[in-house]
Scaffold this motif. Sequence first.
Motif, mmCIF file in Angstrom:
data_model
loop_
_atom_site.group_PDB
_atom_site.id
_atom_site.type_symbol
_atom_site.label_atom_id
_atom_site.label_comp_id
_atom_site.label_asym_id
_atom_site.label_seq_id
_atom_site.Cartn_x
_atom_site.Cartn_y
_atom_site.Cartn_z
ATOM 1 N N UNK A 1 0.999 -1.111 0.089
ATOM 2 C CA UNK A 1 0.003 -0.062 -0.005
ATOM 3 C C UNK A 1 0.824 1.418 0.261
ATOM 4 N N UNK A 2 2.154 1.279 -0.036
ATOM 5 C CA UNK A 2 3.103 2.349 0.026
ATOM 6 C C UNK A 2 2.895 2.974 1.322
ATOM 7 N N UNK A 3 2.341 2.095 2.407
ATOM 8 C CA UNK A 3 2.280 2.615 3.665
ATOM 9 C C UNK A 3 0.939 3.606 3.831
ATOM 10 N N UNK A 4 0.048 3.306 2.961
ATOM 11 C CA UNK A 4 -1.039 4.331 3.279
ATOM 12 C C UNK A 4 -2.194 3.421 3.404
ATOM 13 N N UNK A 5 -3.273 3.951 3.925
ATOM 14 C CA UNK A 5 -4.552 3.110 4.414
ATOM 15 C C UNK A 5 -5.625 3.250 3.162
ATOM 16 N N UNK A 6 -5.381 2.493 1.991
ATOM 17 C CA UNK A 6 -5.912 2.561 0.823
ATOM 18 C C UNK A 6 -7.480 1.825 0.918
ATOM 19 N N UNK A 7 -8.266 2.743 0.310
ATOM 20 C CA UNK A 7 -9.823 2.172 0.205
ATOM 21 C C UNK A 7 -9.965 1.842 -1.108
ATOM 22 N N UNK A 8 -9.130 2.322 -2.008
ATOM 23 C CA UNK A 8 -9.574 1.940 -3.423
ATOM 24 C C UNK A 8 -9.298 0.489 -3.571
ATOM 25 N N UNK A 9 -10.240 -0.379 -4.242
ATOM 26 C CA UNK A 9 -9.940 -1.677 -4.641
ATOM 27 C C UNK A 9 -9.044 -1.873 -5.617
ATOM 28 N N UNK A 10 -7.874 -2.506 -5.253
ATOM 29 C CA UNK A 10 -6.698 -3.013 -6.309
ATOM 30 C C UNK A 10 -6.663 -4.255 -6.654
ATOM 31 N N UNK A 11 -7.118 -5.425 -5.923
ATOM 32 C CA UNK A 11 -7.038 -6.566 -6.012
ATOM 33 C C UNK A 11 -8.249 -7.230 -5.544
ATOM 34 N N UNK A 12 -9.189 -7.287 -6.148
ATOM 35 C CA UNK A 12 -10.492 -8.176 -5.859
ATOM 36 C C UNK A 12 -11.053 -7.178 -4.826
#
Length: 199
Positions: free
Chosen positions: A96-107
């Motif tokens: 996540x590059x050390x970010x809390x990602x909400x975007x769906x990137x893998x399923x």
Amino acid sequence: MTIAHPHTDRPRLTRRHLLAASAVGLVGIGIAAPASAADDFSPAFRTAREDLRGWDPAAPTETQVANARLIIAVGRAHRIADHGIVSALAAAIVESWLYNRYEITDGTSGGLFQQQTSVGWGTSEQVRDKLLAARAYYGVSDHTPNPGLQDYAPGYLDLSVGDAAQKVQRSAYPDRYQAHAEEATALLMAHGDVAPFHG
């Protein structure tokens, strides 16, 4: 149940690690930054949406540093060996590059470790809660039946950082974690004095 490891020594400060730490701009002459009384691991911080990209080891953002400190603090609270904490930091850099990602990137993945709801890591909200995600990675959470790092103790201590991370992440690209091992070690050296955080 949390397993206390006998091997909880801090990483040895080798010349190579000092150079790596200097490269990420986190320490000077191998001295860790003082513990910050301003660490704010509030619910708002833990669930903040951070759909950002990129990792520059020479200049991590304030958000990336804060997230690294949380990962370390949770590890300290559960007496995770430094080797395990480094594996968690390397995994979060890759995923996540050390970010809390909400975007769906893998399923159905999300959060610091891109944990997938579809394979049992928790609900959408749980995988995007930084505290719960870190606990799940370390294997000290009761919201997921998936094995975490502690489930491979003490054997993971004999693995490389990358192989330890792969035990938990089960990635289709297992070689990526080891590539960030030195950067993760530098983060721990710079911020290993953060207070333990149970939440």
